[in-house]
Design an enzyme around this catalytic site. Structure first.
Site, short mmCIF file in Angstrom:
data_model
loop_
_atom_site.label_atom_id
_atom_site.label_comp_id
_atom_site.label_asym_id
_atom_site.label_seq_id
_atom_site.Cartn_x
_atom_site.Cartn_y
_atom_site.Cartn_z
N VAL A 119 8.46 -6.42 -6.38
CA VAL A 119 9.30 -6.63 -7.55
C VAL A 119 8.93 -7.94 -8.24
O VAL A 119 8.72 -7.99 -9.45
CB VAL A 119 10.80 -6.64 -7.13
CG1 VAL A 119 11.68 -7.18 -8.23
CG2 VAL A 119 11.24 -5.23 -6.74
N ASP A 136 7.14 -18.43 -2.92
CA ASP A 136 7.20 -17.47 -1.81
C ASP A 136 6.97 -18.22 -0.50
O ASP A 136 6.18 -19.17 -0.45
CB ASP A 136 6.14 -16.37 -1.98
CG ASP A 136 6.54 -15.11 -1.23
OD1 ASP A 136 6.84 -14.09 -1.88
OD2 ASP A 136 6.57 -15.14 0.03
N LYS A 173 0.35 -15.14 0.30
CA LYS A 173 0.64 -14.64 -1.06
C LYS A 173 0.46 -15.77 -2.08
O LYS A 173 -0.11 -15.58 -3.13
CB LYS A 173 2.05 -14.06 -1.12
CG LYS A 173 2.13 -12.69 -0.46
CD LYS A 173 3.48 -12.05 -0.67
CE LYS A 173 3.45 -10.67 -0.01
NZ LYS A 173 4.74 -10.13 0.29
N THR A 232 16.14 -7.32 0.73
CA THR A 232 17.51 -7.10 1.25
C THR A 232 17.44 -5.89 2.19
O THR A 232 17.85 -4.79 1.81
CB THR A 232 18.51 -6.85 0.10
OG1 THR A 232 17.92 -5.98 -0.87
CG2 THR A 232 18.91 -8.13 -0.59
N CYS A 247 13.97 1.02 -0.81
CA CYS A 247 15.18 1.25 -1.62
C CYS A 247 16.01 2.44 -1.17
O CYS A 247 17.14 2.27 -0.71
CB CYS A 247 14.78 1.42 -3.08
SG CYS A 247 14.02 -0.05 -3.75
N ARG A 303 6.63 0.69 4.17
CA ARG A 303 7.97 0.37 4.66
C ARG A 303 8.83 1.62 4.76
O ARG A 303 8.92 2.39 3.81
CB ARG A 303 8.64 -0.67 3.74
CG ARG A 303 8.02 -2.04 3.91
CD ARG A 303 8.62 -3.04 2.96
NE ARG A 303 8.35 -2.69 1.58
CZ ARG A 303 8.84 -3.36 0.55
NH1 ARG A 303 9.65 -4.38 0.75
NH2 ARG A 303 8.54 -3.01 -0.68
N1 LIG Z 1 10.00 -2.27 -4.05
C1 LIG Z 1 10.70 -1.60 -4.94
O1 LIG Z 1 10.26 -0.57 -5.44
C2 LIG Z 1 12.07 -2.08 -5.42
C3 LIG Z 1 12.64 -1.48 -6.54
C4 LIG Z 1 13.88 -1.92 -6.98
C5 LIG Z 1 14.54 -2.94 -6.30
N2 LIG Z 1 13.97 -3.51 -5.19
C6 LIG Z 1 14.69 -4.60 -4.54
O2 LIG Z 1 14.02 -5.83 -4.84
C7 LIG Z 1 14.10 -6.73 -3.73
C8 LIG Z 1 12.71 -7.18 -3.31
O3 LIG Z 1 11.97 -6.05 -2.87
P1 LIG Z 1 10.39 -6.07 -2.74
O4 LIG Z 1 9.99 -4.64 -2.54
O5 LIG Z 1 9.78 -6.83 -3.86
O6 LIG Z 1 10.21 -6.90 -1.40
P2 LIG Z 1 8.84 -7.56 -0.84
O7 LIG Z 1 9.01 -7.68 0.62
O8 LIG Z 1 7.66 -6.83 -1.39
O9 LIG Z 1 8.82 -9.01 -1.50
C9 LIG Z 1 9.75 -9.99 -1.21
C10 LIG Z 1 9.03 -11.32 -1.13
O10 LIG Z 1 10.02 -12.33 -0.90
C11 LIG Z 1 9.44 -13.32 -0.05
N3 LIG Z 1 10.54 -14.10 0.52
C12 LIG Z 1 11.39 -13.76 1.52
N4 LIG Z 1 12.30 -14.73 1.70
C13 LIG Z 1 12.02 -15.71 0.81
C14 LIG Z 1 12.61 -16.95 0.50
N5 LIG Z 1 13.70 -17.37 1.14
N6 LIG Z 1 12.05 -17.71 -0.46
C15 LIG Z 1 10.96 -17.28 -1.13
N7 LIG Z 1 10.36 -16.10 -0.90
C16 LIG Z 1 10.89 -15.32 0.06
C17 LIG Z 1 8.62 -12.52 0.92
O11 LIG Z 1 7.64 -13.31 1.55
C18 LIG Z 1 8.03 -11.44 0.01
O12 LIG Z 1 6.78 -11.83 -0.52
C19 LIG Z 1 14.86 -5.98 -2.65
O13 LIG Z 1 16.22 -6.30 -2.74
C20 LIG Z 1 14.68 -4.52 -3.03
O14 LIG Z 1 15.73 -3.71 -2.58
C21 LIG Z 1 12.73 -3.12 -4.76
#
Ligand SMILES: NC(=O)c1ccc[n+]([C@@H]2O[C@H](COP(=O)([O-])OP(=O)(O)OC[C@H]3O[C@@H](n4cnc5c(N)ncnc54)[C@H](O)[C@@H]3O)[C@@H](O)[C@H]2O)c1
Length: 432
Positions: free
Chosen positions: A24, A43, A48, A97, A272, A343
């Site tokens: 995201v 991050d 990354k 999350t 999700c 995932r």
């Molecule tokens: N992947 C999807 O298709 C999608 C779509 C809609 C919503 N979401 C929501 O978006 C959110 C993120 O999902 P994602 O798929 O991008 O996750 P992801 O795991 O791909 O990315 C999250 C990133 O956050 C970093 N991170 C974790 N804790 C941190 C912190 N305290 N400080 C800084 N960086 C930190 C991780 O290292 C990781 O790179 C989630 O809540 C998810 O439900 C995801």
């Protein structure tokens, strides 16, 4: 404070930080940068941060060229710590999350990010949470933490929720043309967040509160989970009735109103659909309400990998084979087509169940070079004629567009197709 920030936003004179640069966060950071804004990504993952600063993308939807160009123009820079927040105006949180081992919401990543923001909070900051979560998180959990800084929400700093709707791998709907909902914990916060997203997104919808925005996201994904569960149960029923479920869905789909096509599959995956409805049912449990439909849908979807393994046993049985000792090639392990994300992928459960039953399982996925299941590390095989011919059964789990279906069909002995990817072929194909 609000007028000063509003003026900065209207004049395109703001800097932005995106916290959490995953599926995201990175595309969002790139979108702001492409529109000329300076974006500072944060991050906790060193690799990354290093990759971004070298212009190397780890997300399929973002090319190396595009990222490198923005890095060279100083539009994107990534950091491992939060010090840069003193220089930005807008902070967007896109950290994971997930669920805990006991299937409760795990807000630890959000709380970690928010506590770090609190330590750098200054007057005029606008913080927007995009991570999917249960209603009340922004208002009742995040706001009090940020106010521990001594600054007041709604006058010193601003806070909103805006659900992320990105659909990785989608060729039509990207960030710009996917309408975005925003809801502030107060009116001015919502308005400011609206102005920020309007800079990069064609249609922004402002709702009355952050809770409405949080709940809207959970409705969207619960709708998906429940309808997929319905399609999955219809598939199970069709198998008992010896009816082709795919033909049933297509024919029902000719109705121009009151019906929307959902397809069955080997189970649901990704960060999700399997997780978000559980955030809602968990929240409701704390209020003594049992979200029955969510529980049933989740149970049906979670059981699909077991159902797939049962069908594999039935197919092999027809040829006087058993799972034990059979060579089974899994095609596709990503949780959905054309992404490199495993995932919650049902393929992992299916491989693990088949291995437990003594099958010789291997897989091919051009996007996933290796997978880890417990202590077991498995590498993707190459998809050669020999590999296909040697396999007793080929099981298609993820219908990547780049698969050469003709080649697979020609060389495989038997195929179990959980996605109707071989719809143009009939012999030696078993469908879900
Ligand atoms: N992947 C999807 O298709 C999608 C779509 C809609 C919503 N979401 C929501 O978006 C959110 C993120 O999902 P994602 O798929 O991008 O996750 P992801 O795991 O791909 O990315 C999250 C990133 O956050 C970093 N991170 C974790 N804790 C941190 C912190 N305290 N400080 C800084 N960086 C930190 C991780 O290292 C990781 O790179 C989630 O809540 C998810 O439900 C995801």
């Amino acid at each position: 404070m609000e007028n000063e920030l509003l003026k900065k936003i209207k004049n395109n004179n703001f800097k932005i930080s995106v916290i959490g640069l995953g599926y995201v966060g990175l595309p969002l950071a790139v979108e702001f940068a492409k529109n000329g804004f300076e974006v500072y990504g944060i991050d906790i993952d060193k690799n990354k941060v290093k990759n971004i600063n070298e212009g190397i993308s780890y997300i399929n939807d973002i090319s190396n060229n595009e990222l490198l160009d923005l890095v060279k123009k100083n539009k994107i820079k990534a950091f491992e710590n939060y010090n840069i927040l003193s220089e930005v105006d807008i902070i967007i949180i896109t950290v994971p999350t997930p669920l805990s081992k006991t299937k409760d919401p795990d807000l630890s990543y959000v709380l970690n990010a928010v506590n770090n923001i609190k330590n750098h909070l200054k007057k005029g900051h606008l913080i927007i949470l995009e991570s999917t979560t249960y209603p009340g998180t922004t208002d009742e959990v995040i706001k009090p933490i940020l106010e521990e800084s001594g600054l007041k929400c709604g006058s010193d700093f601003f806070l909103a929720f805006s659900p992320e709707r990105i659909n990785p791998g989608d060729k039509i709907y990207k960030i710009k043309n996917t309408p975005k909902i925003v809801g502030g914990v107060d009116e001015i916060s919502g308005k400011l967040a609206y102005e920020v997203y309007s800079k990069i997104i064609d249609s922004v919808i402002i709702v009355s509160s952050s809770k409405v925005a949080e709940m809207a996201k959970l409705l969207e994904n619960t709708f998906r989970a429940v309808n997929i569960a319905l399609a999955n149960e219809i598939a199970i029923m069709c198998n008992i009735l010896k009816i082709d479920v795919w033909e049933v869905v297509e024919s029902a789909g000719t109705k121009p109103f009151g019906f929307m096509k959902f397809y069955p599959g080997p189970g649901i995956g990704g960060h999700c659909i399997p997780i978000d409805p559980i955030y809602l049912s968990w929240k409701m449990k704390t209020l003594n309400y049992n979200a029955r439909l969510i529980e049933v849908a989740s149970e049906i979807n979670t059981n699909m990998p077991r159902y797939v393994v049962q069908r594999i046993a039935d197919i092999l049985n027809e040829y006087e084979m058993s799972i034990k000792g059979s060579k089974i090639l899994i095609l596709g392990v990503a949780y959905k087509r054309d992404v490199n994300d495993i995932r919650e992928s049902p393929a992992i459960d299916i491989i693990s169940l088949l291995s437990d039953k003594g099958a010789i399982v291997y897989y091919f996925d051009p996007y996933i070079p290796k997978i880890q299941i417990g202590d077991l590390e498995i590498e993707s095989v190459e998809l050669t004629k020999e590999v296909l011919k040697e396999s007793d059964l080929v099981v298609l789990i993820t219908d990547h567009s780049i698969f050469d279906y003709e080649f697979i069909y020609k060389n495989a002995n038997l195929i179990f197709d959980t996605k109707n990817a071989f719809k143009n072929y009939s012999e030696k194909i078993y469908k879900l």
